[in-house]
Design a protein around this motif. Structure first.
Motif, mmCIF file in Angstrom:
data_model
loop_
_atom_site.group_PDB
_atom_site.id
_atom_site.type_symbol
_atom_site.label_atom_id
_atom_site.label_comp_id
_atom_site.label_asym_id
_atom_site.label_seq_id
_atom_site.Cartn_x
_atom_site.Cartn_y
_atom_site.Cartn_z
ATOM 1 N N ASP A 180 0.834 -1.165 -0.077
ATOM 2 C CA ASP A 180 -0.401 0.246 0.202
ATOM 3 C C ASP A 180 1.317 1.297 -0.041
ATOM 4 O O ASP A 180 0.590 2.581 0.876
ATOM 5 N N GLY A 181 2.139 1.130 -1.390
ATOM 6 C CA GLY A 181 2.530 3.082 -0.763
ATOM 7 C C GLY A 181 3.760 2.378 -0.270
ATOM 8 O O GLY A 181 4.586 3.510 -0.314
ATOM 9 N N LEU A 182 3.558 1.722 0.826
ATOM 10 C CA LEU A 182 4.287 2.126 2.212
ATOM 11 C C LEU A 182 5.296 0.799 2.944
ATOM 12 O O LEU A 182 4.714 -0.345 1.945
ATOM 13 N N TRP A 183 6.927 0.889 2.715
ATOM 14 C CA TRP A 183 7.613 0.131 3.239
ATOM 15 C C TRP A 183 7.095 0.067 5.046
ATOM 16 O O TRP A 183 6.860 -0.041 5.788
ATOM 17 N N ARG A 184 7.389 -2.016 4.892
ATOM 18 C CA ARG A 184 6.844 -2.213 5.932
ATOM 19 C C ARG A 184 7.773 -3.549 6.836
ATOM 20 O O ARG A 184 8.359 -3.911 5.912
ATOM 21 N N VAL A 185 8.181 -3.521 8.207
ATOM 22 C CA VAL A 185 9.220 -4.350 8.957
ATOM 23 C C VAL A 185 8.959 -4.578 9.926
ATOM 24 O O VAL A 185 7.727 -3.849 10.531
#
Length: 377
Positions: A180-185
């Motif tokens: 959704d357009g965001l980097w996730r970690v």
């Protein structure tokens, strides 16, 4: 739980901590994720050399940018980091080496770089009085010096946190992806999300790059260092050799730190290294041949750090070739400590402004073979 930040930085070495600090100075609130603790590997256990000397031409603009920060380091991190500027000297052991150094200095001057200065035997012995009489000269970079690596990395970490960075230590970053357009970690039971991801994970950064569709030729190395018993003061500058791998410096208490590129065996997944005592003895023998004062010194301790080396020995630094919001900052190939302060400043400029006045084009990941997008984007 999903926690949104302005940027996610993976890796708590001097590069990750410097980037976190400079992003805070630019008004952002990043999170830095370090699987061990800040400076656990390369950044906290290197020789502490702060050198512009003998760098690849592609690194020099970044090194010069960083040197300006080093000379006022206490203004940035509220700690002088033990930085001392007595210069660094590259010693020529014979006329063939001196001729090569002469050609390099001439080439640098033609490119507009003046930090390296060719010196004759007399100036070499003025700077390094104990050097063997057989050495005909060398090169000096007079603004260079050395600092305390663990203290420096800790100072950057502490100041970044004081300015609003979230620092997570002891938990590895996992499941790096873009949704959704965001980097996730994922970090333990929590997930961090941000429009920006900085891959500054050192020896582990190549795995992250490959998982995101940008594999590069990187290997894990473990440069070795040793420290001796005290000897009478005999040297102020840091001394390096190129023909025989060696670098060393003397501390105020008389002990001498010896390094220069010989490698231990890294066991990356166990966070362990096994020293090669034969290669360490080669370094010790080289020092004793060049400096008679060292012949009665004994080795007190030896160690190695784990870091990444690129095939061409210069780092991957700058934006991803295929992903918006992804930046790489790794592969400093056993000479990244001096670059850390400037690299953090430049990375913040790339993230915030979309560009920088510091020339870093030669460090781009695009210099490697054609990457392909990962299925996750």
């Amino acid at each position: 739980m999903i926690i949104t930040k302005d940027a996610i930085i993976i890796g708590g070495g001097i590069h990750g901590c410097s980037t976190a600090l400079h992003l805070c100075l630019a008004g952002l609130k990043p999170v830095l994720i370090e699987k061990d603790y800040a400076g656990r590997h390369a950044s906290g256990v290197n020789a502490g050399g702060v050198r512009q000397l003998a760098r690849d031409v592609a690194e020099i603009p970044l090194s010069i940018r960083s040197m300006g920060i080093w000379e006022n380091i206490a203004d940035l991190v509220d700690d002088d980091c033990g930085f001392e500027s007595h210069g660094q000297v590259l010693v020529a052991e014979n006329e063939v080496e001196l001729a090569a150094f002469r050609a390099r200095v001439a080439d640098l001057n033609a490119r507009g770089f003046t930090h390296e200065e060719l010196i004759d035997g007399a100036e070499l012995r003025r700077l390094v009085p104990a050097v063997a009489e057989s050495c005909p000269g060398g090169v000096v970079s007079r603004r260079d010096g050395a600092a305390q690596p663990a203290r420096t990395t800790t100072a950057f970490r502490r100041k970044a946190q004081a300015l609003g960075a979230t620092i997570i230590e002891g938990v590895a970053a996992a499941n790096v992806r873009k949704e959704d357009g965001l980097w996730r970690v994922d970090v333990g039971a929590e997930t961090y999300a941000a429009p920006v991801l900085v891959n500054a994970a050192g020896a582990w950064a190549g795995r992250i790059a490959a998982a995101l569709g940008e594999p590069v030729p990187v290997e894990t190395i473990a440069p070795m260092l040793m420290i001796t018993s005290p000897v009478a003061p005999f040297i102020d500058p840091v001394v390096i050799l190129r023909g025989r791998k060696l670098s060393f410096k003397q501390f105020k208490n008389g002990t001498v730190l010896i390094g220069g590129g010989h490698l231990a065996m890294p066991y990356q997944d166990r966070n362990e290294t096994v020293l090669d005592w034969r290669k360490l003895s080669e370094s010790a023998r080289t020092v004793s041949e060049l400096f008679a004062v060292m012949r009665n010194a004994t080795v007190v301790r030896a160690w190695a750090g784990i870091e990444a080396r690129m095939r061409d020995d210069i780092p991957v630094f700058g934006p991803s070739a295929i992903h918006d919001g992804l930046y790489h900052q790794f592969g400093f190939s056993a000479h990244g400590f001096q670059l850390g302060p400037g690299a953090g400043a430049v990375m913040a400029e790339l993230v915030v402004n979309g560009g920088t006045q510091t020339r870093i084009g030669g460090l781009s990941i695009t210099r490697f073979s054609n990457p392909s997008p990962s299925p996750s984007t």
